[in-house]
Design an enzyme around this catalytic site. Structure first.
Site, PDB file in Angstrom:
ATOM      1  N   MET A   1       0.841  -1.192   0.000  1.00  0.00           N
ATOM      2  CA  MET A   1       0.000   0.000   0.000  1.00  0.00           C
ATOM      3  C   MET A   1       0.872   1.235   0.000  1.00  0.00           C
ATOM      4  O   MET A   1       1.874   1.298   0.681  1.00  0.00           O
ATOM      5  CB  MET A   1      -0.825   0.020   1.265  1.00  0.00           C
ATOM      6  N   CYS A   2       0.471   2.190  -0.771  1.00  0.00           N
ATOM      7  CA  CYS A   2       1.247   3.414  -0.826  1.00  0.00           C
ATOM      8  C   CYS A   2       0.297   4.592  -0.800  1.00  0.00           C
ATOM      9  O   CYS A   2      -0.897   4.450  -1.038  1.00  0.00           O
ATOM     10  CB  CYS A   2       2.065   3.464  -2.110  1.00  0.00           C
ATOM     11  N   GLY A   3       0.863   5.754  -0.517  1.00  0.00           N
ATOM     12  CA  GLY A   3       0.119   6.983  -0.671  1.00  0.00           C
ATOM     13  C   GLY A   3       0.630   7.659  -1.924  1.00  0.00           C
ATOM     14  O   GLY A   3       1.827   7.922  -2.045  1.00  0.00           O
ATOM     15  N   ASN A  76       0.057   2.280  -6.580  1.00  0.00           N
ATOM     16  CA  ASN A  76      -0.422   1.847  -5.278  1.00  0.00           C
ATOM     17  C   ASN A  76      -1.191   0.563  -5.511  1.00  0.00           C
ATOM     18  O   ASN A  76      -2.403   0.583  -5.715  1.00  0.00           O
ATOM     19  CB  ASN A  76      -1.326   2.932  -4.672  1.00  0.00           C
TER      20      ASN A  76
END
Ligand SMILES: *[C@@H]1O[C@H](CO)[C@@H](O)[C@H](O)[C@H]1NC(C)=O
Ligand SMILES: *[C@@H]1O[C@H](CO)[C@@H](O)[C@H](O)[C@H]1NC(C)=O
Ligand SMILES: *[C@@H]1O[C@H](CO)[C@@H](O)[C@H](O)[C@H]1NC(C)=O
Length: 612
Positions: A1-3, A76
């Site tokens: 997961m990324c922003g 993401n």
């Protein structure tokens, strides 16, 4: 997961980045943060890309990824299939490579169509002077958009920030109805943004030549959307829903006898071995892909001696979460613990009396959410229905695999803490959704996934515990596909199998805007990643291929008829009582809905979210 975050500015004016949004993004991706600015060669736009990475596998790939041709990728997502990724590879690098070799829109569309797994992305194609972005077929990753007229800029971001002065309609979720492409040269010349839409071909049907209403309603002000000229579509990753209707409705009488023993006999007598085994196969594989090849936390270097769990389950003890736990147990090394996250909101003492006084009236129109006796067993203020079924579920799991360390994490939340964290965190994460239900579920999921609570070694030895698992399995999608909600019963009663099928199709279609974007933002806030095995493409395809009567039989009583196939599956996997628990929505099971003394409906706008 990324922003991920992208600000596209159409005029050379200075822009300032929202610091709050930056902080929220950093919480999603605590392992690396990096910015990159790109300027148009022939036109005067510029793009600020900001990426915050949560490291999940392979070597840490910092983002934004820029290739030698100047293309930029913000990714993401997780690849669980479709595109080969070796265990030691990073999927961001793999996708970047694939996209780099694309020379036309149809090639980009074809790469995106092959990926299996959740994703949200932004891709800058330098030679074509365009910007692509979008979300996967189900919308399992959040992406929001907004156009700000005062600075002539479009923003795309995984998470925004709520502020009370804000125009309520400013941020919207990017509809998971397709992917979008902006011609940057044209946008700069026009001074406004037009999105070319490449829709998902839902259920095998080609969309008509226009844009869907969902898209048109969500397009930010001053922007417009059109179907791409070539009429390209992304191929749906799942097969269409089986809409057959049983030939002879041998009008089974409504079984009203809800004695547990009879229900078990009923289950035992059902012959659906083939479907049950089929479901176990696809679900087990979906879970295997989601729990294997995981890193330990960065700070755990050298790797710990397996006394920390790497996988947690949002755990109510209900059938959806029990099945996830059992199948995770099959794939996680025997010496590694599994965390079961169980959230309870403190019962308000004075209100309890009022409630029992009202009780007989309530029973008439509302089926009991609690097992008989659940209420009377109540001793402590945190012994909410989900805590009681959770403990019972834990026992079943311990019986099934006594060797495993099951960390049953009791997350106890008081009213004060709820109010504090809602204002500090949850209101920003739920936003732009805003109903009472979004507030309840958003808060419950936030506290549960934080994983901060107590575990008991034995009866009276409780110790504080914080889950270290980065991956959180949630049971979302089971009710929508297997007719688990009471509204399915209502629909079935009024309009039969046909109505039920329509309801199921509609619910899976809107799950991104109702649940998934919100849950992704809420869970991502802890630097953890939500994974949804019931929404694995192969699982959905399998369930879609079955006729509805194999999945549910709503002529049977509650606790048996809804999600019938899942109950039979639970039996096959060796589960007992939990196989016949009726559905209990999280807001009732955790008792968060009881905390607020308001006569409000779940669909009302929630005023508590509006004070941040
Ligand atoms: C991971 O990504 C980085 C940056 O893109 C790249 O340099 C590296 O080779 C990749 N590692 C593997 C194993 O693919
Ligand atoms: C948490 O709630 C449980 C009731 O489910 C209770 O037994 C336990 O003592 C509580 N722990 C704390 C520290 O409040
Ligand atoms: C739908 O289910 C029926 C009954 O099992 C089956 O005969 C039919 O082939 C299925 N249709 C599809 C498209 O899978």
């Amino acid at each position: 997961m990324c922003g991920i975050f992208c600000l596209l500015s159409l005029s050379p004016a200075q822009f300032e980045r929202d610091k709050k949004i930056y902080e929220h993004l950093k919480r999603r991706g605590p392992d690396s943060s990096q910015d990159l600015t790109v300027r148009g060669t022939h036109s005067c736009y510029h793009c600020l890309f900001s990426a915050h990475v949560l490291h999940m596998r392979g070597i840490l790939t910092t983002q934004p990824v820029q290739d030698s041709a100047g293309n930029v990728l913000l990714w993401n997502g997780e690849i669980f299939g479709g595109v080969p990724v070796k265990p030691e590879e990073n999927d961001t690098a793999v996708i970047a490579q694939r996209l780099s070799s694309c020379n036309s829109p149809s090639e980009v569309v074809s790469v995106l169509s092959t990926i299996r797994g959740p994703w949200g992305f932004v891709y800058y194609q330098r030679a074509a002077d365009c910007l692509w972005f979008g979300r996967d077929f189900f919308g399992r990753r959040s992406l929001l958009w907004k156009f700000d007229e005062s600075i002539n800029a479009l923003t795309l971001t995984s998470v925004a920030a709520y502020s009370s002065g804000l125009d309520q309609s400013a941020w919207r979720e990017v509809p998971a109805a397709g992917v979008y492409r902006i011609d940057l040269k044209a946008a700069t010349e026009a001074g406004s943004v037009m999105f070319e839409v490449f829709p998902w071909a839902h259920g095998g049907n080609h969309p008509d030549s226009g844009c869907s209403d969902t898209i048109l309603e969500s397009v930010p002000s001053c922007c417009s959307a059109v179907m791409n000229e070539a009429g390209l579509v992304l191929t749906s990753p799942v097969c269409p829903l089986n809409t057959s209707i049983p030939e002879s409705i041998n009008e089974e009488e409504i079984h009203s006898d809800s004695c547990i023993k009879d229900l078990e006999q009923l289950l035992a007598s059902k012959e659906k071995q083939h479907e049950v085994n089929g479901l176990i196969d696809v679900l087990s594989e979906a879970i295997r892909r989601r729990v294997q090849a995981l890193p330990f936390r960065i700070q755990d270097d050298p790797p710990p001696t397996y006394d920390h769990a790497r996988v947690a389950v949002l755990f109510s003890g209900g059938i959806d979460s029990m099945i996830l736990a059992v199948l995770a147990d099959h794939h996680i090394p025997a010496h590694e613990p599994i965390d079961l996250l169980n959230v309870a909101f403190k019962l308000q003492e004075p209100k309890k009396q009022k409630e029992s006084a009202k009780k007989p009236k309530k029973h008439n129109n509302k089926p009991t959410h609690d097992k008989p006796g659940a209420e009377s067993q109540t001793s402590g203020p945190f012994d909410v229905p989900d805590r009681i079924t959770g403990r019972a579920g834990l026992k079943e799991l311990q019986d099934l695999n006594p060797e495993r360390r099951w960390n049953f994490v009791e997350v106890n939340v008081t009213q004060e803490e709820l109010q504090e964290m809602r204002q500090e965190r949850v209101c920003h994460l739920v936003y732009p959704l805003d109903t009472v239900l979004d507030d309840s579920i958003g808060c419950a999921v936030w506290f549960a996934s934080r994983g901060k609570g107590f575990i008991s070694e034995d009866e009276d030895d409780q110790k504080p515990f914080t889950s270290s698992a980065k991956v959180i399995l949630t049971g979302i999608g089971a009710d929508e596909q297997l007719a688990g909600y009471s509204r399915h019963r209502v629909r079935f009663k009024t309009s039969g199998h046909e109505g039920l099928i329509q309801e199921l199709a509609m619910e899976l279609g809107r799950i991104s805007s109702r649940n998934l974007g919100r849950d992704d933002r809420v869970i991502g806030d802890h630097g953890k990643e939500a994974r949804f095995p019931y929404l694995d493409e192969d699982v959905v395809s399998f369930l879609n291929s079955l006729p509805v009567w194999e999945k549910a039989d709503l002529t049977l009583p509650r606790g048996v008829g809804e999600k019938l196939l899942l109950r039979l599956t639970a039996r096959q996997l060796g589960l007992g009582q939990s196989a016949v628990l009726p559905k209990r929505a999280m807001q009732f099971g955790s008792r968060i809905a009881k905390m607020e003394d308001k006569r409000e409906k779940a669909s009302d706008k929630c005023t508590r979210l509006l004070t941040g």
